[in-house]
Design a protein around this motif. Structure first.
Motif, PDB file in Angstrom:
ATOM      1  N   ALA A  73      -8.255   4.249 -10.711  1.00 22.10           N
ATOM      2  CA  ALA A  73      -7.665   5.589 -10.750  1.00 22.10           C
ATOM      3  C   ALA A  73      -7.248   5.955 -12.168  1.00 22.10           C
ATOM      4  CB  ALA A  73      -6.467   5.658  -9.807  1.00 22.10           C
ATOM      5  N   LEU A  79       1.781   7.669  -6.201  1.00 25.87           N
ATOM      6  CA  LEU A  79       0.832   8.772  -6.408  1.00 25.87           C
ATOM      7  C   LEU A  79       1.345  10.074  -5.816  1.00 25.87           C
ATOM      8  CD1 LEU A  79      -1.978   8.620  -7.842  1.00 25.87           C
ATOM      9  CD2 LEU A  79      -0.960   6.411  -7.302  1.00 25.87           C
ATOM     10  N   TYR A  97      -5.911   9.970  -2.624  1.00 20.73           N
ATOM     11  CA  TYR A  97      -5.541   8.550  -2.592  1.00 20.73           C
ATOM     12  C   TYR A  97      -4.400   8.324  -1.614  1.00 20.73           C
ATOM     13  CZ  TYR A  97      -4.008   3.969  -4.285  1.00 20.73           C
ATOM     14  OH  TYR A  97      -3.654   2.651  -4.365  1.00 20.73           O
ATOM     15  N   VAL A 103      -6.913  14.286  -6.869  1.00 21.59           N
ATOM     16  CA  VAL A 103      -7.218  12.857  -6.790  1.00 21.59           C
ATOM     17  C   VAL A 103      -6.037  12.087  -6.208  1.00 21.59           C
ATOM     18  CG1 VAL A 103      -7.659  10.792  -8.167  1.00 21.59           C
ATOM     19  CG2 VAL A 103      -8.930  12.890  -8.638  1.00 21.59           C
ATOM     20  N   SER A 104      -4.838  12.405  -6.679  1.00 22.89           N
ATOM     21  CA  SER A 104      -3.641  11.717  -6.193  1.00 22.89           C
ATOM     22  C   SER A 104      -3.434  11.949  -4.703  1.00 22.89           C
ATOM     23  CB  SER A 104      -2.403  12.204  -6.969  1.00 22.89           C
ATOM     24  OG  SER A 104      -2.496  11.878  -8.335  1.00 22.89           O
ATOM     25  N   THR A 140       0.831  -1.206   0.000  1.00 28.15           N
ATOM     26  CA  THR A 140       0.000   0.000   0.000  1.00 28.15           C
ATOM     27  C   THR A 140       0.858   1.246   0.000  1.00 28.15           C
ATOM     28  OG1 THR A 140      -1.758  -1.164   1.201  1.00 28.15           O
ATOM     29  CG2 THR A 140      -1.818   1.246   1.248  1.00 28.15           C
ATOM     30  N   ALA A 169       1.063   4.381  -2.631  1.00 28.46           N
ATOM     31  CA  ALA A 169       0.896   5.748  -2.157  1.00 28.46           C
ATOM     32  C   ALA A 169       2.079   6.613  -2.561  1.00 28.46           C
ATOM     33  CB  ALA A 169       0.729   5.761  -0.638  1.00 28.46           C
ATOM     34  N   THR A 176      -4.325  -3.759  -4.991  1.00 30.69           N
ATOM     35  CA  THR A 176      -3.753  -2.446  -5.249  1.00 30.69           C
ATOM     36  C   THR A 176      -3.825  -2.104  -6.723  1.00 30.69           C
ATOM     37  OG1 THR A 176      -2.237  -2.705  -3.383  1.00 30.69           O
ATOM     38  CG2 THR A 176      -1.663  -1.037  -5.010  1.00 30.69           C
ATOM     39  N   ALA A 210      -5.655   8.514   1.992  1.00 33.18           N
ATOM     40  CA  ALA A 210      -6.394   7.303   2.382  1.00 33.18           C
ATOM     41  C   ALA A 210      -5.433   6.143   2.630  1.00 33.18           C
ATOM     42  CB  ALA A 210      -7.398   6.943   1.294  1.00 33.18           C
ATOM     43  N   CYS A 211      -4.420   6.028   1.771  1.00 31.78           N
ATOM     44  CA  CYS A 211      -3.436   4.959   1.957  1.00 31.78           C
ATOM     45  C   CYS A 211      -2.684   5.120   3.261  1.00 31.78           C
ATOM     46  CB  CYS A 211      -2.447   4.943   0.788  1.00 31.78           C
ATOM     47  SG  CYS A 211      -3.097   4.264  -0.753  1.00 31.78           S
ATOM     48  N   ALA A 268      -7.318  -0.985  -7.640  1.00 25.80           N
ATOM     49  CA  ALA A 268      -7.516   0.422  -7.293  1.00 25.80           C
ATOM     50  C   ALA A 268      -6.790   1.321  -8.286  1.00 25.80           C
ATOM     51  CB  ALA A 268      -7.010   0.687  -5.877  1.00 25.80           C
TER      52      ALA A 268
END
Length: 234
Positions: free
Chosen positions: A129, A68, A216, A212-213, A61, A65, A122, A219-220, A125
């Motif tokens: 994205a 991104l 994400y 958006v990045s 994860t 992350a 992953t 959240a990660c 997801a």
């Protein structure tokens, strides 16, 4: 949060796990190995992640992350990175230069073992994205709207640059930058409208993609650091 002592320690553990995973493969790495490489006690690792599975899932994860986060940084520094061929060139370089990201993309079971299942989640997801990224590109006129099945066509055209060396290592004379440039030329020629893109459209796309990045990544991070003890010794 950045600089949080428990976050720093967690990152140290994940750094050690990443190094050992790439060197030995997931089957050979133990919690003892990770603790020893991180310079902490085994019990401290368990304060963050109670099983090897949760540790390695957090590692995968974090890799996603970090990818991104790098994209968001480039977009913030230079909105021109939102032009599709430049965006995808940067993404390509990030992935192929990182052995863990490369293993996740190619489903390298020898390296990841059964953690390839976590990598699949992953990747799923990531696909979602990516579809959203395509939508931003099209909506701002940065990709041609007349290409049938655009997300599939663009994905199919670019994924070959990631997998080409696995199928045939004969072109080892090409540097990573050469391969990235080649992919960027294909994307620009086949999928972008002719002429220079509208600067306002590029700026707007960069803002959306960065948002958006960053969401994400946030959240990660929340998942990665879940369950930390605030009082555990380092």
């Amino acid at each position: 949060m950045p600089g949080h002592p428990n976050h720093d320690r967690a990152d140290r553990i994940l750094d050690a796990a990443s190094e050992l995973l790439v060197r030995w493969g997931s089957r050979k790495v133990t919690i003892d190995d990770v603790a020893r490489r991180a310079g902490i006690g085994k019990g401290t690792v368990y304060l963050h992640w109670r099983t090897k599975d949760t540790l390695f899932e957090a590692l995968l994860t974090r890799a996603a992350a970090d990818l991104l986060a790098g994209i968001a940084t480039r977009l913030r520094t230079d909105p021109g990175e939102a032009v599709p061929h430049r965006y995808l060139r940067g993404l390509f370089l990030d992935v192929v230069r990182d052995p863990l990201l490369s293993a996740m993309l190619t489903n390298d079971v020898m390296l990841l073992g059964h953690y390839s299942d976590a990598a699949s989640e992953t990747r799923a997801a990531g696909v979602a994205a990516t579809d959203g990224t395509f939508e931003v590109f099209v909506r701002h006129g940065l990709l041609r709207a007349d290409v049938p099945d655009l997300p599939y066509a663009l994905s199919a055209a670019t994924i070959g640059f990631y997998l080409r060396d696995n199928a045939d290592a004969a072109r080892a004379d090409l540097t990573v930058e050469d391969r990235a440039d080649s992919m960027a030329r294909v994307v620009q020629a086949a999928f972008e409208p002719p002429g220079e893109p509208d600067p306002a459209a590029v700026e707007a796309a960069a803002t959306e993609l960065r948002s958006v990045s960053e969401a994400y990544v946030s959240a990660c991070r929340a998942v990665i650091y879940t369950g930390e003890s605030a009082t555990a010794p380092g």
